[in-house]
Write a protein that holds these residues in place. Structure first.
Motif, PDB file in Angstrom:
ATOM      1  N   GLU A 111       4.755  -9.381  -4.316  1.00  0.00           N
ATOM      2  CA  GLU A 111       3.841  -8.239  -4.334  1.00  0.00           C
ATOM      3  C   GLU A 111       2.429  -8.706  -4.652  1.00  0.00           C
ATOM      4  OE1 GLU A 111       3.360  -5.334  -3.553  1.00  0.00           O
ATOM      5  OE2 GLU A 111       1.841  -4.575  -4.909  1.00  0.00           O
ATOM      6  N   HIS A 112       1.446  -8.025  -4.085  1.00  0.00           N
ATOM      7  CA  HIS A 112       0.051  -8.354  -4.399  1.00  0.00           C
ATOM      8  C   HIS A 112      -0.894  -7.231  -4.025  1.00  0.00           C
ATOM      9  CE1 HIS A 112      -3.573 -11.133  -4.568  1.00  0.00           C
ATOM     10  NE2 HIS A 112      -2.972 -11.264  -5.738  1.00  0.00           N
ATOM     11  N   GLU A 113      -0.666  -6.069  -4.610  1.00  0.00           N
ATOM     12  CA  GLU A 113      -1.580  -4.937  -4.504  1.00  0.00           C
ATOM     13  C   GLU A 113      -1.883  -4.573  -3.051  1.00  0.00           C
ATOM     14  OE1 GLU A 113      -5.612  -5.187  -4.838  1.00  0.00           O
ATOM     15  OE2 GLU A 113      -5.856  -4.018  -6.662  1.00  0.00           O
ATOM     16  N   PHE A 114      -3.097  -4.175  -2.724  1.00  0.00           N
ATOM     17  CA  PHE A 114      -3.439  -3.662  -1.393  1.00  0.00           C
ATOM     18  C   PHE A 114      -3.951  -4.773  -0.474  1.00  0.00           C
ATOM     19  CE2 PHE A 114      -4.061   1.216  -1.626  1.00  0.00           C
ATOM     20  CZ  PHE A 114      -2.923   1.334  -2.404  1.00  0.00           C
ATOM     21  N   ASN A 115      -3.161  -5.830  -0.307  1.00  0.00           N
ATOM     22  CA  ASN A 115      -3.536  -6.873   0.649  1.00  0.00           C
ATOM     23  C   ASN A 115      -3.438  -6.318   2.071  1.00  0.00           C
ATOM     24  OD1 ASN A 115      -0.651  -7.620   1.709  1.00  0.00           O
ATOM     25  ND2 ASN A 115      -0.507  -7.473  -0.518  1.00  0.00           N
ATOM     26  N   ALA A 116      -3.823  -7.111   3.056  1.00  0.00           N
ATOM     27  CA  ALA A 116      -3.929  -6.613   4.433  1.00  0.00           C
ATOM     28  C   ALA A 116      -2.609  -6.076   4.972  1.00  0.00           C
ATOM     29  CB  ALA A 116      -4.467  -7.721   5.341  1.00  0.00           C
ATOM     30  N   SER A 117      -1.519  -6.830   4.795  1.00  0.00           N
ATOM     31  CA  SER A 117      -0.242  -6.378   5.354  1.00  0.00           C
ATOM     32  C   SER A 117       0.311  -5.170   4.604  1.00  0.00           C
ATOM     33  CB  SER A 117       0.778  -7.520   5.342  1.00  0.00           C
ATOM     34  OG  SER A 117       0.945  -8.050   4.038  1.00  0.00           O
ATOM     35  N   THR A 118       0.135  -5.148   3.288  1.00  0.00           N
ATOM     36  CA  THR A 118       0.603  -4.015   2.502  1.00  0.00           C
ATOM     37  C   THR A 118      -0.173  -2.747   2.857  1.00  0.00           C
ATOM     38  OG1 THR A 118       1.313  -5.399   0.659  1.00  0.00           O
ATOM     39  CG2 THR A 118       0.847  -3.100   0.160  1.00  0.00           C
ATOM     40  N   PHE A 119      -1.489  -2.877   3.005  1.00  0.00           N
ATOM     41  CA  PHE A 119      -2.282  -1.705   3.369  1.00  0.00           C
ATOM     42  C   PHE A 119      -1.905  -1.210   4.765  1.00  0.00           C
ATOM     43  CE2 PHE A 119      -6.288   0.411   4.763  1.00  0.00           C
ATOM     44  CZ  PHE A 119      -6.256   1.446   3.837  1.00  0.00           C
ATOM     45  N   THR A 120      -1.610  -2.148   5.657  1.00  0.00           N
ATOM     46  CA  THR A 120      -1.156  -1.766   6.992  1.00  0.00           C
ATOM     47  C   THR A 120       0.138  -0.963   6.903  1.00  0.00           C
ATOM     48  OG1 THR A 120      -2.152  -3.756   7.962  1.00  0.00           O
ATOM     49  CG2 THR A 120      -0.445  -2.651   9.245  1.00  0.00           C
ATOM     50  N   ALA A 121       1.080  -1.445   6.083  1.00  0.00           N
ATOM     51  CA  ALA A 121       2.346  -0.731   5.905  1.00  0.00           C
ATOM     52  C   ALA A 121       2.106   0.666   5.338  1.00  0.00           C
ATOM     53  CB  ALA A 121       3.271  -1.529   4.987  1.00  0.00           C
ATOM     54  N   ARG A 122       1.160   0.777   4.407  1.00  0.00           N
ATOM     55  CA  ARG A 122       0.884   2.080   3.794  1.00  0.00           C
ATOM     56  C   ARG A 122       0.252   3.049   4.801  1.00  0.00           C
ATOM     57  NH1 ARG A 122       0.730   2.177  -2.454  1.00  0.00           N
ATOM     58  NH2 ARG A 122       0.173   4.352  -2.007  1.00  0.00           N
ATOM     59  N   VAL A 123      -0.604   2.539   5.678  1.00  0.00           N
ATOM     60  CA  VAL A 123      -1.207   3.404   6.695  1.00  0.00           C
ATOM     61  C   VAL A 123      -0.115   4.003   7.575  1.00  0.00           C
ATOM     62  CG1 VAL A 123      -2.669   3.457   8.747  1.00  0.00           C
ATOM     63  CG2 VAL A 123      -3.435   2.229   6.709  1.00  0.00           C
ATOM     64  N   VAL A 124       0.832   3.162   8.011  1.00  0.00           N
ATOM     65  CA  VAL A 124       1.922   3.663   8.852  1.00  0.00           C
ATOM     66  C   VAL A 124       2.814   4.609   8.055  1.00  0.00           C
ATOM     67  CG1 VAL A 124       3.875   3.018  10.304  1.00  0.00           C
ATOM     68  CG2 VAL A 124       1.843   1.561  10.249  1.00  0.00           C
ATOM     69  N   ALA A 125       3.084   4.249   6.793  1.00  0.00           N
ATOM     70  CA  ALA A 125       3.921   5.109   5.945  1.00  0.00           C
ATOM     71  C   ALA A 125       3.272   6.469   5.721  1.00  0.00           C
ATOM     72  CB  ALA A 125       4.179   4.427   4.604  1.00  0.00           C
ATOM     73  N   SER A 126       1.943   6.507   5.705  1.00  0.00           N
ATOM     74  CA  SER A 126       1.247   7.775   5.459  1.00  0.00           C
ATOM     75  C   SER A 126       1.469   8.773   6.587  1.00  0.00           C
ATOM     76  CB  SER A 126      -0.255   7.536   5.265  1.00  0.00           C
ATOM     77  OG  SER A 126      -0.909   7.293   6.501  1.00  0.00           O
ATOM     78  N   THR A 127       1.911   8.290   7.746  1.00  0.00           N
ATOM     79  CA  THR A 127       2.229   9.195   8.851  1.00  0.00           C
ATOM     80  C   THR A 127       3.657   9.714   8.756  1.00  0.00           C
ATOM     81  OG1 THR A 127       3.111   7.502  10.366  1.00  0.00           O
ATOM     82  CG2 THR A 127       0.711   7.787  10.305  1.00  0.00           C
ATOM     83  N   GLN A 128       4.379   9.280   7.671  1.00  0.00           N
ATOM     84  CA  GLN A 128       5.785   9.615   7.469  1.00  0.00           C
ATOM     85  C   GLN A 128       6.681   8.954   8.524  1.00  0.00           C
ATOM     86  OE1 GLN A 128       7.028  11.365   4.670  1.00  0.00           O
ATOM     87  NE2 GLN A 128       4.925  10.993   4.005  1.00  0.00           N
TER      88      GLN A 128
END
Length: 375
Positions: A173-190
């Motif tokens: 884990e490492h906070e809002f790195n590029a790949s994690t933020f990418t995953a969160r953007v997609v997750a935000s669409t449910q």
């Protein structure tokens, strides 16, 4: 409107999963130095549920994760074809993660199932590429020991399993790195788990993110193969304006805490596997970069040598990163989906204005006719 390039230092949301505040890396409030020797399963539990498990819960959770380190027959049949393609392993992984989301009854797949499948799939890609038979997870072993066994084919010693466990924890884990933020953007669409993870893998593939470890080892191989003087090599690279991979970090200006722990593991494994020359070379390069550029090694620097000492082809290094980081990706996907807010930032338009379509089209047509007539 003035924003730093790459959103450096910009806080875009809140999280309870991890923090790099003041250049101190913590998972759910625990410093990474304290967690480095904790079981990987315990760290995953902490990231997903925000607390350390009781002994009984940890035992059950470990058995659950290991129990899911298997793949459906249909998935394996398709993977045997995909993994043999002459593509970069991260491209193979990208397709494989999408495949995992379309085979078997994936609607019932929860984070423990998905993590188990990801680890096994990555090990399988390595084995298939090497033309070696696939192996089965051992129910009484830890996740780290099993994963090391599944991709290497060797039964790890307790010491080797412990070192690899630390590597997995440091990369989890490492906070809002590029790949994690990418995953969160997609997750935000449910969207579903596998779509989020596929997107994360795409981001991790880039050489400025997860792919940096492969380029670190390319550098070490080049210096050794051409018998170059390390200092002269670095001077030439810097003079040419090239980025020296494995050094510097946007957050850790005084040294990456993960690299400090990984250095000891790299030194020990290099000694055990006859790769001391590579470690000595790394030490020389690190001394030069600190003295001349005030840059410290980051997490990718020593990881490259560690993966080489484990017998891995450098092209597969980033897949190992993905295997570990899946734990953190899933934690963020869960948190973002609970938040229920679509990530949709705005931008500042800086292009031309007051354009008129019909007027410009007529002008282009007139210009084209003139060119045909007089050209």
């Amino acid at each position: 409107m003035t924003l730093p390039k790459g959103l450096a230092g910009v806080v875009v949301d809140q999280t309870k999963i991890s923090s790099t505040k003041n250049a101190i890396l913590t998972y759910a409030g625990y410093r990474i130095e304290d967690l480095a020797s904790a079981p990987f399963e315990e760290v995953v539990y902490l990231l997903w549920y925000g607390r350390l498990p009781a002994a009984e819960d940890l035992h059950t959770f470990t058995r659950t994760l290991v129990g899911h380190m298997t793949l459906p027959d249909e998935t394996l049949r398709l993977m045997n074809e995909i993994a043999k393609e002459p593509q970069h392993p991260m491209s193979i992984l990208r397709t494989t993660v999408s495949l995992l989301g379309t085979t078997n009854n994936v609607k019932r797949d929860d984070p423990p199932t998905i993590l188990g499948k990801m680890l096994t799939a990555i090990a399988a890609i390595i084995r298939i590429r090497d033309g070696k038979p696939l192996l089965r997870a051992q129910p009484d072993w830890s996740v780290a020991k099993n994963f090391l066994y599944l991709f290497s084919g060797n039964t790890p010693t307790d010491d080797q399993a412990a070192m690899f466990n630390t590597v997995m924890v440091l990369h989890a884990e490492h906070e809002f790195n590029a790949s994690t933020f990418t995953a969160r953007v997609v997750a935000s669409t449910q969207s579903d788990y596998y779509s989020c993870l596929t997107a994360a893998v795409c981001a991790l593939k880039g050489p400025l993110h997860g792919g940096a470890n492969e380029r670190v080892f390319n550098m070490l191989e080049t210096i050794r193969a051409q018998e170059l003087a390390p200092a002269e090599y670095l001077k030439q690279e810097l003079a040419a304006g090239h980025k020296v991979m494995g050094f510097g970090h946007r957050i850790y200006k005084n040294g990456d805490p993960r690299a400090k722990i990984l250095r000891g593991i790299a030194e020990k494994l290099a000694d055990q596997t006859g790769n001391q020359d590579y470690y000595d070379l790394q030490a020389t390069l690190a001394d030069f970069m600190l003295k001349n550029k005030h840059l410290h090694p980051n997490v990718d620097y020593y990881t490259a040598l560690i993966y080489h000492c484990l017998g891995l082809d450098k092209a597969t290094f980033t897949m190992l990163f993905a295997a570990c980081r899946t734990a953190g990706w899933l934690a963020h996907i869960l948190e973002q989906q609970r938040e229920g807010c679509l990530i949709r930032p705005s931008s500042e338009y800086v292009g031309p204005t007051n354009q008129h379509y019909l007027e410009n089209r007529r002008h282009q047509n007139d210009t084209q006719q003139d060119h045909i007539q007089f050209g």
